[in-house]
Design a protein around this motif. Structure first.
Motif, PDB file in Angstrom:
ATOM      1  N   ARG A 140      84.830  70.947 -16.754  1.00  0.00           N
ATOM      2  CA  ARG A 140      84.126  70.917 -15.656  1.00  0.00           C
ATOM      3  C   ARG A 140      82.556  71.197 -15.718  1.00  0.00           C
ATOM      4  O   ARG A 140      81.986  71.038 -14.691  1.00  0.00           O
ATOM      5  CB  ARG A 140      84.789  71.919 -14.518  1.00  0.00           C
ATOM      6  CG  ARG A 140      86.197  71.680 -14.170  1.00  0.00           C
ATOM      7  CD  ARG A 140      86.558  72.237 -12.920  1.00  0.00           C
ATOM      8  NE  ARG A 140      88.083  71.794 -12.542  1.00  0.00           N
ATOM      9  CZ  ARG A 140      88.582  71.891 -11.336  1.00  0.00           C
ATOM     10  NH1 ARG A 140      87.734  72.647 -10.535  1.00  0.00           N
ATOM     11  NH2 ARG A 140      89.807  71.512 -11.057  1.00  0.00           N
ATOM     12  N   ASP A 176      92.090  64.730 -13.382  1.00  0.00           N
ATOM     13  CA  ASP A 176      91.302  65.693 -12.685  1.00  0.00           C
ATOM     14  C   ASP A 176      89.983  65.698 -12.649  1.00  0.00           C
ATOM     15  O   ASP A 176      89.264  65.376 -11.507  1.00  0.00           O
ATOM     16  CB  ASP A 176      91.965  67.071 -13.046  1.00  0.00           C
ATOM     17  CG  ASP A 176      91.213  68.226 -11.904  1.00  0.00           C
ATOM     18  OD1 ASP A 176      91.334  67.612 -10.561  1.00  0.00           O
ATOM     19  OD2 ASP A 176      90.882  69.051 -12.416  1.00  0.00           O
ATOM     20  N   LEU A 183      87.101  64.310 -10.166  1.00  0.00           N
ATOM     21  CA  LEU A 183      86.169  65.149  -9.402  1.00  0.00           C
ATOM     22  C   LEU A 183      84.671  64.442  -9.948  1.00  0.00           C
ATOM     23  O   LEU A 183      84.014  64.417  -9.015  1.00  0.00           O
ATOM     24  CB  LEU A 183      86.092  66.407 -10.308  1.00  0.00           C
ATOM     25  CG  LEU A 183      87.129  67.372 -10.044  1.00  0.00           C
ATOM     26  CD1 LEU A 183      87.089  68.463 -11.097  1.00  0.00           C
ATOM     27  CD2 LEU A 183      86.908  67.708  -8.560  1.00  0.00           C
TER      28      LEU A 183
END
Length: 480
Positions: free
Chosen positions: A292, A343, A347
């Motif tokens: 992330r 994921d 994002l």
């Protein structure tokens, strides 16, 4: 053989006489007499008849040099330069004597010259680096250690005992390129499997970290490259500890070295293959924990945060590893990896839609013109990794279905200047997702009727939908 033996004995006797007289007068002996022996040792016939007395004499000279150069006396003192010059010549003499001569290697080790040399080199490494005489002595001493270690396990063990870790740390951090190169040569020669445990000790981990830092500054350093690829990579535990303890800059260097090793496509031994699989699993874990951080690149200032760059390099490495059959199977089974990749794709895709940034699809080249930006191609590589992880793997194909990943992939298959080859990787992903998987085939076919993807999108991917017996089938477009 008699003639070389007699000549060697005469030269050694003269050298011994001159040096003892100088020492008795309290003066540093001249280097000329030692230089005569150095020149003789260039020839194999003279090395083979070396008189042990010359090695005892050199031991005495180096011992005296240690006394004279001990602080507060430094190389800048009136006689300091002379003692360093003499020490350098002694190291040259020993270097030549050891060349392809196990007998001299053993004699030199047995009389204590390895211990004496490493002690003197410690002083040389901490002396004023601008003092040329001490620098030359340092270089010559390291060359001697390299020659005495070559092919001699006993000498390697002796060097390790007296030089590890401090001398190696000094060499790796030294500003002189030759010192770093020669020190790396000695480290590579001595570092066998039995000594890896010493590097794993938290007190000594700085040696392994120092290798990476030195390589980052000197990426053309062959010995440093070999230490990492042929020594460190055989110990996954060490790689894990290094990565955990490194700066982001050094992590990038380590990942580049792993990538270069994987890209060699050379045959790995069974030990190397087992180690690289464990490293691959570790890389998967790192990506899942750190992925992330890449979202920082969507910030308005468009900064290239180092932790974001690490994530990008981790993804590149996973793509390369999953392109190789030897690593693909273990990564396809890594818990959580596929879910994390999907994921992350979701994002970054959402971040690109919320504001104009490097993750935004563009055809204007306003962002895509900067093909040097680290994030260029990131989404394409995510889809490439998904495709690889689903290759001939029914379980992962079904996971993508459950994660609602197929619409996400289809939504990312338009031409995007920020993601070269995105369309091609999307096509490859759909191909792998639908191979022998009717559920995924039916999902994609049904999407055209539901309006989630238009026919032109599927056709741009080389696919089209046809209805047969009440069922929708996804087929390749036949080329005319």
């Amino acid at each position: 053989m008699a003639a070389p033996m007699q000549h060697m004995a005469a030269v050694c006797a003269e050298a011994e006489r001159c040096m003892r007289e100088a020492l008795e007068r309290g003066e540093p002996p001249g280097a000329e007499e030692v230089r005569r022996v150095t020149e003789l040792f260039r020839q194999a016939e003279y090395r083979e008849v070396a008189d042990e007395r010359i090695f005892h004499l050199i031991l005495q000279i180096l011992s005296r040099a240690l006394q004279e150069l001990r602080p507060p006396v430094t190389a800048s003192a009136p006689s300091g330069g002379s003692w360093w010059d003499l020490s350098a010549e002694c190291f040259r003499c020993l270097r030549n004597a050891c060349a392809q001569c196990p007998t001299n290697q053993n004699t030199i080790r047995n009389v204590g010259l390895i211990e004496k040399a490493t002690t003197l080199l410690q002083g040389s490494s901490t002396s004023n680096s601008s003092e040329e005489s001490s620098l030359v002595a340092f270089r010559c001493g390291l060359q001697f250690l390299g020659n005495v270690a070559a092919g001699s396990q006993a000498s390697q063990n002796s060097i390790w005992k007296h030089a590890f870790p401090h001398l190696f740390l000094n060499c790796l951090a030294h500003e002189d390129d030759k010192v770093a190169a020669y020190g790396s040569m000695v480290l590579y020669t001595c570092l066998d499997e039995d000594k890896m445990a010493d590097l794993l000790d938290p007190a000594n981990l700085n040696v392994a970290l120092g290798v990476i830092t030195a390589y980052r500054k000197r990426s053309d350093a062959e010995w440093l490259h070999l230490i990492v690829t042929e020594r460190f990579f055989r110990c996954p535990e060490l790689v894990n500890k290094m990565y955990t303890s490194q700066s982001h800059a050094d992590r990038l260097t380590l990942l580049e070295l792993i990538l270069s090793k994987i890209s060699e496509k050379s045959l790995f031994t069974e030990v190397e293959m087992t180690s690289m699989r464990q490293i691959a699993e570790f890389i998967s874990d790192c990506f899942q924990k750190e992925c992330r951080a890449v979202l920082k690149l969507a910030a308005p200032e468009d900064s290239e945060e180092e932790d974001s760059l690490v994530v990008i390099r981790l993804l590149d490495l996973l793509c390369e590893m999953t392109s190789d059959a030897d690593h693909l199977t273990c990564l396809q089974c890594c818990p959580g990896l596929l879910e994390t990749v999907v994921d992350t794709l979701r994002l970054t895709h959402l971040a690109g839609k919320q504001s104009k940034n490097v993750f935004t699809s563009t055809h204007s080249m306003s962002l895509g013109s900067d093909l040097t930006h680290a994030a260029v191609g990131f989404k394409a590589h995510l889809i490439r990794l998904i495709a690889n992880l689903c290759y001939k793997n029914k379980e992962n194909q079904d996971k993508i279905y459950q994660l609602d990943g197929i619409p996400l992939i289809l939504d990312n298959c338009s031409i995007d200047d920020n993601n070269p080859f995105l369309n091609q990787w999307a096509i490859y992903a759909i191909r792998n997702l639908t191979e022998h998987n009717e559920k995924n085939q039916e999902l994609i076919a049904g999407m055209q009727h539901q309006g989630l993807a238009d026919t032109s999108l599927l056709e741009s991917m080389g696919l089209h939908v046809e209805e047969r017996d009440g069922r929708l089938l996804l087929k390749s477009v036949k080329k005319k």
